[in-house]
Design a protein around this motif. Structure first.
Motif, mmCIF file in Angstrom:
data_model
loop_
_atom_site.group_PDB
_atom_site.id
_atom_site.type_symbol
_atom_site.label_atom_id
_atom_site.label_comp_id
_atom_site.label_asym_id
_atom_site.label_seq_id
_atom_site.Cartn_x
_atom_site.Cartn_y
_atom_site.Cartn_z
ATOM 1 N N UNK A 134 68.304 52.900 72.061
ATOM 2 C CA UNK A 134 67.307 51.827 72.182
ATOM 3 C C UNK A 134 67.962 50.466 72.032
ATOM 4 N N UNK A 135 67.240 49.453 72.491
ATOM 5 C CA UNK A 135 67.598 48.067 72.198
ATOM 6 C C UNK A 135 66.734 47.629 71.021
ATOM 7 N N UNK A 136 67.393 47.154 69.961
ATOM 8 C CA UNK A 136 66.681 46.698 68.775
ATOM 9 C C UNK A 136 66.146 45.292 68.958
ATOM 10 N N UNK A 137 65.458 44.810 67.930
ATOM 11 C CA UNK A 137 64.786 43.506 68.019
ATOM 12 C C UNK A 137 65.781 42.361 68.160
ATOM 13 N N UNK A 138 67.010 42.562 67.647
ATOM 14 C CA UNK A 138 68.028 41.501 67.715
ATOM 15 C C UNK A 138 68.940 41.650 68.935
ATOM 16 N N UNK A 139 68.607 42.566 69.841
ATOM 17 C CA UNK A 139 69.421 42.744 71.047
ATOM 18 C C UNK A 139 70.546 43.749 70.892
ATOM 19 N N UNK A 140 70.739 44.270 69.684
ATOM 20 C CA UNK A 140 71.737 45.334 69.483
ATOM 21 C C UNK A 140 71.248 46.630 70.123
ATOM 22 N N UNK A 141 72.185 47.525 70.442
ATOM 23 C CA UNK A 141 71.764 48.854 70.860
ATOM 24 C C UNK A 141 72.080 49.838 69.753
ATOM 25 N N UNK A 142 71.228 50.855 69.615
ATOM 26 C CA UNK A 142 71.452 51.833 68.547
ATOM 27 C C UNK A 142 70.845 53.177 68.907
#
Ligand code: MN
Length: 204
Positions: A134-142
């Motif tokens: 997924x793409x997190x709220x801060x634009x990171x992927x996890x």
């Protein structure tokens, strides 16, 4: 009323990695049941039938408490499965490419390390659920997992890739060997679609 959307390819398109019989039951019976049960839950709440699946899932607090669990499970089930079909294709697999491939390498150091992280997460789901990139709220992927038919969108996270690890997704072919199913699944991942999902989220 929600309608069961057609599978975007033939039941046998993902063979030998996922059997036609699994795909037929998974789409025509399991996903169909989620759609039917969602419509049943909304029978007396017709104002909610106009909402999108994603709106229902991200705004569950607007759904009356008496049907909230049914909507969560069945809107989630329909939404997750349509997403899942689209992230697979015949002759898929290989490595992620493009901007998503770059982001995966930056985050996980290598594509193989990402695969290990994702596969380990998928194996670790206790009972029924999903593994996601997924793409997190801060634009990171996890990498994350969700239980049952919960979707990352319920937490404000946008899915790029998802894997159904309910037994109904693999038992007919792989019996209890979920790790074998996960290993086979990498051969049908549609990385072009994943890239499209990723760009749609980060550029959207
Ligand atoms: Mn399923």
């Amino acid at each position: 009323m929600f309608k069961l959307r057609p599978l975007p390819y033939d039941f046998g398109a993902l063979e030998p990695y996922i059997d036609a019989r699994i795909m037929e039951l998974h789409h025509d019976k399991h996903q169909a049941a989620y759609v039917n049960n969602l419509n049943k839950a909304l029978e007396k709440h017709t104002q909610l039938e106009k909402e999108s699946l994603e709106t229902l899932l991200t705004e569950l607090d607007r759904v009356p408490e008496s049907i909230r669990t049914a909507v969560r499970n069945n809107a989630g089930g329909d939404f997750n499965h349509t997403f899942f079909w689209e992230i697979m294709k015949k002759d898929g697999g290989g490595d992620a490419r493009g901007s998503l491939g770059d982001h995966i390498k930056k985050t996980f150091h290598s594509f193989d390390a990402f695969k290990d992280t994702f596969s380990t997460a998928a194996k670790s789901v206790f009972g029924s659920g999903w593994a996601w990139l997924v793409v997190g709220k801060n634009g990171d992927i996890m990498v994350m997992t969700t239980p049952n038919q919960d979707s990352p969108v319920m937490q404000g996270l946008q899915p790029i890739v998802g894997l159904d690890v309910w037994e109904h997704a693999y038992y007919l072919q792989y019996e209890n060997r979920r790790p074998d199913y996960i290993e086979a699944w990498w051969h049908v991942v549609d990385w072009d679609k994943a890239e499209e999902n990723y760009r749609g989220i980060v550029e959207g």
